[in-house]
Motif scaffolding. Structure first.
Motif, PDB file in Angstrom:
ATOM      1  N   TYR A 115      48.825 -23.083  66.559  1.00 20.96           N
ATOM      2  CA  TYR A 115      47.609 -23.098  67.380  1.00 20.96           C
ATOM      3  C   TYR A 115      47.510 -21.814  68.202  1.00 20.96           C
ATOM      4  N   SER A 116      48.633 -21.399  68.769  1.00 16.42           N
ATOM      5  CA  SER A 116      48.649 -20.146  69.511  1.00 16.42           C
ATOM      6  C   SER A 116      48.310 -18.971  68.608  1.00 16.42           C
ATOM      7  N   PRO A 318      54.965 -18.713  79.537  1.00 16.35           N
ATOM      8  CA  PRO A 318      54.860 -19.701  78.462  1.00 16.35           C
ATOM      9  C   PRO A 318      55.158 -19.136  77.073  1.00 16.35           C
ATOM     10  N   HIS A 319      55.215 -17.800  76.943  1.00 14.80           N
ATOM     11  CA  HIS A 319      55.512 -17.246  75.615  1.00 14.80           C
ATOM     12  C   HIS A 319      56.996 -17.380  75.262  1.00 14.80           C
ATOM     13  N   LYS A 320      57.805 -17.824  76.182  1.00 16.36           N
ATOM     14  CA  LYS A 320      59.222 -17.993  75.893  1.00 16.36           C
ATOM     15  C   LYS A 320      59.458 -19.397  75.328  1.00 16.36           C
ATOM     16  N   MET A 321      59.958 -20.308  76.128  1.00 11.97           N
ATOM     17  CA  MET A 321      60.332 -21.627  75.625  1.00 11.97           C
ATOM     18  C   MET A 321      59.186 -22.396  74.965  1.00 11.97           C
ATOM     19  N   LEU A 322      57.948 -22.174  75.409  1.00 14.83           N
ATOM     20  CA  LEU A 322      56.825 -22.972  74.905  1.00 14.83           C
ATOM     21  C   LEU A 322      56.120 -22.347  73.708  1.00 14.83           C
ATOM     22  N   LEU A 323      56.502 -21.119  73.300  1.00 15.85           N
ATOM     23  CA  LEU A 323      55.989 -20.477  72.091  1.00 15.85           C
ATOM     24  C   LEU A 323      54.511 -20.112  72.143  1.00 15.85           C
ATOM     25  N   LYS A 379      45.759 -18.569  74.513  1.00 17.08           N
ATOM     26  CA  LYS A 379      46.792 -19.003  73.564  1.00 17.08           C
ATOM     27  C   LYS A 379      47.483 -20.261  74.059  1.00 17.08           C
ATOM     28  N   PHE A 380      47.817 -20.249  75.340  1.00 16.48           N
ATOM     29  CA  PHE A 380      48.501 -21.390  75.943  1.00 16.48           C
ATOM     30  C   PHE A 380      47.575 -22.600  75.996  1.00 16.48           C
ATOM     31  N   TRP A 381      46.316 -22.355  76.344  1.00 19.43           N
ATOM     32  CA  TRP A 381      45.340 -23.436  76.467  1.00 19.43           C
ATOM     33  C   TRP A 381      45.102 -24.142  75.136  1.00 19.43           C
ATOM     34  N   LEU A 382      44.868 -23.373  74.066  1.00 22.70           N
ATOM     35  CA  LEU A 382      44.577 -23.985  72.767  1.00 22.70           C
ATOM     36  C   LEU A 382      45.792 -24.771  72.270  1.00 22.70           C
ATOM     37  N   MET A 383      46.982 -24.233  72.462  1.00 28.07           N
ATOM     38  CA  MET A 383      48.201 -24.929  72.072  1.00 28.07           C
ATOM     39  C   MET A 383      48.376 -26.211  72.887  1.00 28.07           C
ATOM     40  N   GLY A 391      53.706 -33.121  73.902  1.00 30.46           N
ATOM     41  CA  GLY A 391      54.183 -32.268  72.819  1.00 30.46           C
ATOM     42  C   GLY A 391      54.957 -31.073  73.338  1.00 30.46           C
ATOM     43  N   LEU A 392      54.482 -30.476  74.431  1.00 29.77           N
ATOM     44  CA  LEU A 392      55.207 -29.364  75.052  1.00 29.77           C
ATOM     45  C   LEU A 392      56.538 -29.854  75.623  1.00 29.77           C
ATOM     46  N   GLU A 393      56.524 -31.022  76.241  1.00 25.64           N
ATOM     47  CA  GLU A 393      57.746 -31.604  76.796  1.00 25.64           C
ATOM     48  C   GLU A 393      58.784 -31.833  75.698  1.00 25.64           C
ATOM     49  N   GLU A 394      58.323 -32.279  74.547  1.00 27.49           N
ATOM     50  CA  GLU A 394      59.232 -32.523  73.427  1.00 27.49           C
ATOM     51  C   GLU A 394      59.926 -31.232  72.986  1.00 27.49           C
TER      52      GLU A 394
END
Length: 508
Positions: A115-116, A318-323, A379-383, A391-394
């Protein structure tokens, strides 16, 4: 070419100025569209579809001089045909490091979020700049929504923020903002007449704190580095001592930078205790959570950042752990009185006109030191829209669970030795080859062990099997730092990592 020019001039209303024909477009749109279509097909086949294929190489290693020859880097007077450019695109992909490969463990970013990626395709095609609502209406509203949500996770009731090109820039913003609050006159009058300003950061802080102090004219000697404990956490008692020392010297302390997720060890400073000291002495508390901030998304692991709500500013990437895709970095500020804008505003009349026909509060570009600015929040918003908070928590929970699995496997295997029990996704360890295992741990042992990681790294790079970072650190000889991030990584990849190190080092 001359015949073509004559034919165009003969057309009705043909205009020639300074030898340049001005009728019609200069670009061949159909050919351009075809090129984009074919290039996108290459990207799909060679990057996206191979992102989770462990049989592919992480990198196709070539020495710099050899790679220069392969790529034919020279720019010429005449353009080259599309087929040659498409082949160049293939070569660029082939010889680039595949950071989306499941066995790329080298940095604090990895993997691919689809998505990002689509969000990046959209913004690259639209080519917006996020400074005024009139040219970037959607992306300004998106940034506002994302910042509001991130502020909620920090635990503030209100706040402000802006997306920047990197955590280093966010840290610089925070340092300058803290200085502006301490002495607002600096914006107009500059550094002359100011007292000697001093800031505090841990020994384990990111090197950008030094760079920011240099860039802003504070001076690197005025960054007081606070001792850390054996786990890499700032010692609050040492911070108190250094603040008192600075005051006795006649200096003016103004900022403390705590770290939530240090680069090497993944340590989290004790934020509550540091906040107590900042409140006592009236110091701005900035938390560099560029790496560790994403733990806030996890109900299980957000305890790592206990006390972050007491910070005045936070850097979170957010570009690190959250991709979310490089680059996606936010500076978040508790103050909601317009401090960011007061500090950075230049009031350019040609851009931020006050008599526009819409609500000019949405023209947020004057909060930035940049003029042109990328819509990174999109990018973060759409993801986030696609995956939801759960999903991010997972992603966070799974990454830390895989790190825990790797730690337990390291403990079982002969020759592997942990530096310390990790609390985040950084797993630091030595590999001790068979030839050194019975050796006394004296100077010769450590000298020999220091050479092991670089040799293994060279071999894995040339083989292309994986990428894993190493470094010396505070008197400790070279060790591996394995970082788990990508949701494409599996338990099998953890096993492979250990097996591959043993295989690559069997003759050492």
């Amino acid at each position: 070419v001359g015949v073509c020019k004559q034919e165009m001039l003969q057309k009705k209303n043909a205009v020639l100025v300074d030898g340049v024909i001005l009728n019609g477009p200069i670009m061949d749109s159909k050919a351009g569209e075809k090129f984009v279509e074919e290039a996108c097909k290459i990207i799909m086949e060679e990057v996206v579809q191979k992102a989770d294929d462990v049989t592919e190489k992480v990198c196709e290693w070539q020495a710099p001089e050899k790679l220069k020859q392969i790529l034919d880097l020279e720019m010429r007077d005449t353009g080259e045909c599309h087929q040659k450019i498409l082949q160049l695109c293939r070569d660029v992909i082939k010889y680039s490091v595949k950071t989306n490969h499941p066995r790329f463990f080298n940095q604090l970013y990895a993997g691919m979020d689809y998505y990002s990626l689509v969000a990046r395709f959209i913004t690259e095609a639209l080519n917006p700049s996020v400074y005024t609502y009139e040219v970037s209406p959607v992306f300004l509203l998106v940034e506002e929504a994302v910042i509001k949500k991130m502020i909620e996770f920090i635990g503030w009731e209100e706040g402000d923020g802006i997306f920047n090109p990197g955590g280093s820039v966010s840290n610089m913003y925070a340092m300058n903002l803290a200085r502006y609050r301490f002495c607002p006159e600096i914006k107009e009058k500059g550094l002359s007449g100011l007292p000697r300003l001093v800031l505090f950061a841990s020994e384990e802080c990111h090197y950008s704190m030094k760079k920011a102090a240099s860039f802003l004219g504070i001076g690197t000697e005025n960054v007081y580095f606070i001792k850390t404990d054996e786990r890499g956490k700032m010692i609050p008692e040492e911070l108190e001592k250094q603040v008192q020392r600075a005051r006795k010297e006649g200096s003016a302390p103004f900022l403390v930078c705590a770290t939530a997720g240090t680069t090497v060890l993944g340590a989290f400073d004790p934020l509550d205790k540091i906040a107590d000291i900042c409140e006592k002495h009236g110091l701005w508390l900035h938390v560099d959570a560029s790496w560790g901030g994403s733990a806030l998304i996890s109900r299980k692991h957000c305890r790592l950042l206990q006390g972050i709500h007491r910070a005045d500013s936070v850097a979170w990437n957010p570009h690190k752990m959250l991709l979310a895709g490089i680059q996606c970095c936010a500076l978040l500020v508790k103050d909601n009185s317009g401090l960011l804008k007061k500090c950075y505003s230049a009031e350019a009349a040609y851009l931020f006109q006050q008599d526009k026909f819409y609500d000019i509060s949405y023209d947020t570009g004057d909060k930035s030191i940049q003029c042109s600015r990328r819509p990174d929040a999109f990018k973060f918003w759409l993801m986030w829209k696609a995956l939801g908070t759960t999903g991010l928590e997972e992603r966070v929970n799974r990454a830390l669970a895989l790190a825990r699995y790797l730690v337990e496997e390291i403990k079982k295997r002969e020759g592997f030795q942990l530096l310390l029990e990790p609390e985040y996704a950084n797993v630091c360890f030595w590999y001790i080859p068979p030839s050194l295992r019975k050796m006394e741990h004296g100077p010769e042992f450590w000298q020999k062990l220091h050479q092991v990681a670089p040799i293994i790294k060279e071999r894995m790079m040339k083989k292309g099997s994986m990428m894993l970072g190493y470094q010396p650190h505070w008197g400790k000889v070279n060790f591996f730092r394995q970082v788990v991030i990508s949701p494409q990584v599996s338990r099998e990849d953890m096993d492979f990592l250990l097996d591959e190190i043993e295989l690559l080092a069997k003759d050492l």
